[in-house]
Design an enzyme around this catalytic site. Structure first.
Site, PDB file in Angstrom:
ATOM      1  N   HIS B  97      -6.843 -54.310  71.064  1.00 15.93           N
ATOM      2  CA  HIS B  97      -5.867 -55.360  70.750  1.00 15.93           C
ATOM      3  C   HIS B  97      -6.712 -56.438  70.081  1.00 15.93           C
ATOM      4  O   HIS B  97      -7.745 -56.852  70.643  1.00 15.93           O
ATOM      5  CB  HIS B  97      -5.218 -55.842  72.060  1.00 15.93           C
ATOM      6  CG  HIS B  97      -4.136 -56.883  71.904  1.00 15.93           C
ATOM      7  ND1 HIS B  97      -3.028 -56.926  72.738  1.00 15.93           N
ATOM      8  CD2 HIS B  97      -3.987 -57.900  71.039  1.00 15.93           C
ATOM      9  CE1 HIS B  97      -2.247 -57.950  72.386  1.00 15.93           C
ATOM     10  NE2 HIS B  97      -2.821 -58.557  71.359  1.00 15.93           N
ATOM     11  N   VAL B  98      -6.307 -56.859  68.892  1.00 14.93           N
ATOM     12  CA  VAL B  98      -7.113 -57.827  68.130  1.00 14.93           C
ATOM     13  C   VAL B  98      -7.504 -59.030  69.002  1.00 14.93           C
ATOM     14  O   VAL B  98      -6.667 -59.574  69.711  1.00 14.93           O
ATOM     15  CB  VAL B  98      -6.328 -58.325  66.887  1.00 14.93           C
ATOM     16  CG1 VAL B  98      -7.051 -59.499  66.222  1.00 14.93           C
ATOM     17  CG2 VAL B  98      -6.135 -57.194  65.883  1.00 14.93           C
ATOM     18  N   HIS B  99      -8.766 -59.403  68.955  1.00 14.22           N
ATOM     19  CA  HIS B  99      -9.200 -60.618  69.652  1.00 14.22           C
ATOM     20  C   HIS B  99     -10.480 -61.165  69.024  1.00 14.22           C
ATOM     21  O   HIS B  99     -11.300 -60.422  68.515  1.00 14.22           O
ATOM     22  CB  HIS B  99      -9.404 -60.381  71.158  1.00 14.22           C
ATOM     23  CG  HIS B  99     -10.382 -59.299  71.500  1.00 14.22           C
ATOM     24  ND1 HIS B  99     -10.104 -57.955  71.352  1.00 14.22           N
ATOM     25  CD2 HIS B  99     -11.639 -59.353  72.008  1.00 14.22           C
ATOM     26  CE1 HIS B  99     -11.144 -57.239  71.756  1.00 14.22           C
ATOM     27  NE2 HIS B  99     -12.100 -58.061  72.148  1.00 14.22           N
ATOM     28  N   ALA B 100     -10.596 -62.483  69.071  1.00 16.74           N
ATOM     29  CA  ALA B 100     -11.791 -63.165  68.563  1.00 16.74           C
ATOM     30  C   ALA B 100     -12.558 -63.749  69.738  1.00 16.74           C
ATOM     31  O   ALA B 100     -11.957 -64.330  70.650  1.00 16.74           O
ATOM     32  CB  ALA B 100     -11.395 -64.275  67.599  1.00 16.74           C
TER      33      ALA B 100
END
Lengths: 187, 187
Positions: B97-100
């Protein structure tokens, strides 16, 4: 007409390495790419820290990063990408001018976390026994001729890619691996 | 009123770890922070790859990253920060899941490039002989109580910080080292 101002990355004139520029940012090919088409996105104004971006520069900088990430991913058929900003010397920033790394990653000859070792500030040469686009034998300084050649290639390819429809722009990402939910964890 | 929907990071309900949310993104404290107040910025919609952000989500995501970077830097008095997005499993992404990552860095007990080793997908525990905020003895899983306590602290501090003037928001960055131009190189 006056000659356009040279584009500087800190004290370096990198004008010949620029394959894209927006109002407040520009993109260059890398002196020592970790993987093929590892590029940098740089604000035109010389600032050392990311928080120094003004509102317009900020919008433009991140927008350029995202566009270039999509383009490089499309162009290389990368299986993944690392986006990294090292803000301040202590975080590994080697040139004291804000810049974002876009590093396409490949299944073949995968570097693993070695990508971060190669990203470190000192830029030591390093070797890998593996072959493949993700594992350069050495992170070496390239000649200006090599960099100009890549710059011309990216400039041409980018102009073609920009003309594509938004849907087509992301099409070439073909290698999404199967996910095993049980092997993941919150971090 | 209906209960607000739980905020999920992939399959995990992380609602209790959320200290900020915008229209399309949210920020959580970390199960295994590399440094104190190493936080994550996550799009609300479950997408695996960054290119899948739609236009509004994209603007919101990067804007939230930049705001949270400024806040964490201010709050911790960090000497630098790493911003990292691992897009795709091959680039080290452990939760699909996209995360920074926003990782404040500190002179004291500096981890060096070990920060990237700790960022790797496997999340092995690792130890450091050094003391200081930048060098956790072990990257361990924290208890929910610890995370809730940090979440409450960051929520309160963020509300105070958001009320400051734009100029005041970046004031606490005090430790900019002297730069030796001769030691830098284009990369």
């Amino acid at each position: 007409m006056t000659k356009p101002a040279a584009l500087r990355f800190f004290k370096f004139d990198v004008s010949q390495q620029v394959f894209y520029q927006s109002e407040y940012s520009f993109c260059i090919v890398n002196l020592k790419p970790i993987t093929p088409h590892h590029v940098l996105v740089i604000p035109k104004r010389h600032i050392e820290f990311l928080y120094q971006l003004n509102k317009d520069e900020k919008i433009d900088f991140y927008d350029t990063i995202h566009t270039m990430y999509r383009f490089i991913r499309y162009l290389t058929g990368a299986n993944g990408t690392n986006l990294a900003i090292q803000d301040g010397i202590i975080s590994g920033q080697s040139v004291p001018h804000v810049h974002a790394h876009i590093i396409p990653r490949f299944e073949k000859g995968n570097l693993g976390d070695g990508v971060y070792k190669l990203l470190k500030g000192q830029h030591d040469s390093s070797t890998s026994a593996e072959a493949g686009p993700d594992a350069p034998k050495e992170r070496r300084e390239r000649s200006m001729e090599e960099m100009i050649s890549e710059t011309e290639y990216l400039t041409t390819q980018l102009q073609k890619w920009l003309k594509r429809s938004d849907e087509e722009k992301d099409k070439q990402f073909v290698d999404i691996p199967d996910l095993d939910e049980s092997s993941t964890e919150a971090k």
